[in-house]
Design a protein around this motif. Structure first.
Motif, PDB file in Angstrom:
ATOM      1  N   MET A   1       0.816  -1.199   0.000  1.00  0.00           N
ATOM      2  CA  MET A   1       0.000   0.000   0.000  1.00  0.00           C
ATOM      3  C   MET A   1       0.858   1.260   0.000  1.00  0.00           C
ATOM      4  O   MET A   1       0.461   2.265  -0.575  1.00  0.00           O
ATOM      5  CB  MET A   1      -0.950  -0.004   1.200  1.00  0.00           C
ATOM      6  CG  MET A   1      -2.141  -0.929   1.052  1.00  0.00           C
ATOM      7  SD  MET A   1      -3.105  -0.686  -0.469  1.00  0.00           S
ATOM      8  CE  MET A   1      -3.704   0.968  -0.296  1.00  0.00           C
ATOM      9  N   LEU A   2       2.011   1.224   0.649  1.00  0.00           N
ATOM     10  CA  LEU A   2       2.867   2.402   0.660  1.00  0.00           C
ATOM     11  C   LEU A   2       3.314   2.755  -0.754  1.00  0.00           C
ATOM     12  O   LEU A   2       3.391   3.935  -1.103  1.00  0.00           O
ATOM     13  CB  LEU A   2       4.082   2.181   1.555  1.00  0.00           C
ATOM     14  CG  LEU A   2       3.790   2.064   3.047  1.00  0.00           C
ATOM     15  CD1 LEU A   2       5.075   1.724   3.805  1.00  0.00           C
ATOM     16  CD2 LEU A   2       3.188   3.339   3.580  1.00  0.00           C
ATOM     17  N   ALA A   3       3.604   1.740  -1.569  1.00  0.00           N
ATOM     18  CA  ALA A   3       4.002   1.991  -2.955  1.00  0.00           C
ATOM     19  C   ALA A   3       2.847   2.618  -3.726  1.00  0.00           C
ATOM     20  O   ALA A   3       3.051   3.546  -4.513  1.00  0.00           O
ATOM     21  CB  ALA A   3       4.457   0.698  -3.612  1.00  0.00           C
ATOM     22  N   ALA A   4       1.640   2.138  -3.512  1.00  0.00           N
ATOM     23  CA  ALA A   4       0.472   2.706  -4.193  1.00  0.00           C
ATOM     24  C   ALA A   4       0.266   4.154  -3.767  1.00  0.00           C
ATOM     25  O   ALA A   4      -0.021   5.021  -4.607  1.00  0.00           O
ATOM     26  CB  ALA A   4      -0.770   1.870  -3.882  1.00  0.00           C
ATOM     27  N   HIS A   5       0.434   4.445  -2.491  1.00  0.00           N
ATOM     28  CA  HIS A   5       0.310   5.822  -2.007  1.00  0.00           C
ATOM     29  C   HIS A   5       1.387   6.715  -2.632  1.00  0.00           C
ATOM     30  O   HIS A   5       1.121   7.867  -2.973  1.00  0.00           O
ATOM     31  CB  HIS A   5       0.388   5.890  -0.485  1.00  0.00           C
ATOM     32  CG  HIS A   5      -0.818   5.348   0.202  1.00  0.00           C
ATOM     33  ND1 HIS A   5      -2.049   5.972   0.154  1.00  0.00           N
ATOM     34  CD2 HIS A   5      -0.988   4.239   0.954  1.00  0.00           C
ATOM     35  CE1 HIS A   5      -2.918   5.259   0.845  1.00  0.00           C
ATOM     36  NE2 HIS A   5      -2.298   4.199   1.338  1.00  0.00           N
ATOM     37  N   ALA A   6       2.607   6.175  -2.778  1.00  0.00           N
ATOM     38  CA  ALA A   6       3.685   6.950  -3.392  1.00  0.00           C
ATOM     39  C   ALA A   6       3.342   7.281  -4.844  1.00  0.00           C
ATOM     40  O   ALA A   6       3.601   8.397  -5.310  1.00  0.00           O
ATOM     41  CB  ALA A   6       5.000   6.182  -3.309  1.00  0.00           C
ATOM     42  N   LEU A   7       2.741   6.327  -5.546  1.00  0.00           N
ATOM     43  CA  LEU A   7       2.317   6.593  -6.928  1.00  0.00           C
ATOM     44  C   LEU A   7       1.268   7.694  -6.978  1.00  0.00           C
ATOM     45  O   LEU A   7       1.345   8.612  -7.797  1.00  0.00           O
ATOM     46  CB  LEU A   7       1.768   5.310  -7.575  1.00  0.00           C
ATOM     47  CG  LEU A   7       2.802   4.253  -7.940  1.00  0.00           C
ATOM     48  CD1 LEU A   7       2.115   2.938  -8.308  1.00  0.00           C
ATOM     49  CD2 LEU A   7       3.698   4.731  -9.071  1.00  0.00           C
ATOM     50  N   VAL A   8       0.308   7.620  -6.075  1.00  0.00           N
ATOM     51  CA  VAL A   8      -0.744   8.640  -6.020  1.00  0.00           C
ATOM     52  C   VAL A   8      -0.141  10.013  -5.705  1.00  0.00           C
ATOM     53  O   VAL A   8      -0.591  11.029  -6.239  1.00  0.00           O
ATOM     54  CB  VAL A   8      -1.815   8.260  -4.973  1.00  0.00           C
ATOM     55  CG1 VAL A   8      -2.770   9.412  -4.700  1.00  0.00           C
ATOM     56  CG2 VAL A   8      -2.585   7.031  -5.430  1.00  0.00           C
ATOM     57  N   ASP A   9       0.897  10.023  -4.877  1.00  0.00           N
ATOM     58  CA  ASP A   9       1.541  11.284  -4.490  1.00  0.00           C
ATOM     59  C   ASP A   9       2.478  11.833  -5.563  1.00  0.00           C
ATOM     60  O   ASP A   9       3.108  12.872  -5.366  1.00  0.00           O
ATOM     61  CB  ASP A   9       2.312  11.111  -3.181  1.00  0.00           C
ATOM     62  CG  ASP A   9       1.400  10.937  -1.986  1.00  0.00           C
ATOM     63  OD1 ASP A   9       0.198  11.264  -2.086  1.00  0.00           O
ATOM     64  OD2 ASP A   9       1.895  10.473  -0.937  1.00  0.00           O
ATOM     65  N   GLY A  10       2.604  11.120  -6.692  1.00  0.00           N
ATOM     66  CA  GLY A  10       3.400  11.636  -7.805  1.00  0.00           C
ATOM     67  C   GLY A  10       4.735  10.970  -8.030  1.00  0.00           C
ATOM     68  O   GLY A  10       5.435  11.312  -8.988  1.00  0.00           O
TER      69      GLY A  10
END
Length: 137
Positions: A1-10
């Motif tokens: 999930m942290l990787a997905a959040h990083a993608l969402v954050d740009g």
């Protein structure tokens, strides 16, 4: 999930996208390999063991003070091989280390209070500058 959040954050890289697509039950070696590759692709240096351990202390203390983790959960997630550099880190780690599943029930409230106090002291004494190891977000 942290990787997905990083993608969402740009943040974006091929390895980060692969990491975001892995399931929670994926092979730990596969996760670590993609994590290290993603950091490299993003130009982020892999943190050393001491920095990682100190960050873990602050993150767990923050999660406890926000009510996201219980004192017992915090104690269970700490490794006693973590290096503590500051008096606040040392106190938090020391109090957490006193927990035992065989602790008499009458001792548990005092231990929980001491851990909450140590967590609060650690989180309020840690600079919020992300360039400083162990800094809070």
């Amino acid at each position: 999930m942290l990787a997905a959040h990083a993608l969402v954050d740009g943040c974006d890289s091929p390895a980060l996208r692969e990491l975001a697509g892995l399931s929670r039950g994926s092979d730990l070696d596969e996760i670590r390999e993609r994590y290290v590759r993603a950091l490299h692709e993003l130009g982020i240096p892999l943190p050393d063991e001491e920095t990682t351990g100190r960050r873990l202390l602050v993150d767990l203390a923050s999660a406890l003070t926000r009510g996201e983790l219980s004192p017992v959960e915090v104690a269970g997630r700490l490794s006693m091989t973590v290096a503590a550099r500051t008096p606040q880190e040392t106190r938090f780690l020391s109090v957490a280390a006193h927990y035992s599943p065989w602790m008499p029930p009458h001792e548990l409230p005092a231990w929980e209070t001491a851990l909450h106090t140590a967590a609060h002291t650690l989180t309020t004494s840690t600079p919020s500058d992300p360039r400083i190891p162990g800094a809070t977000d």
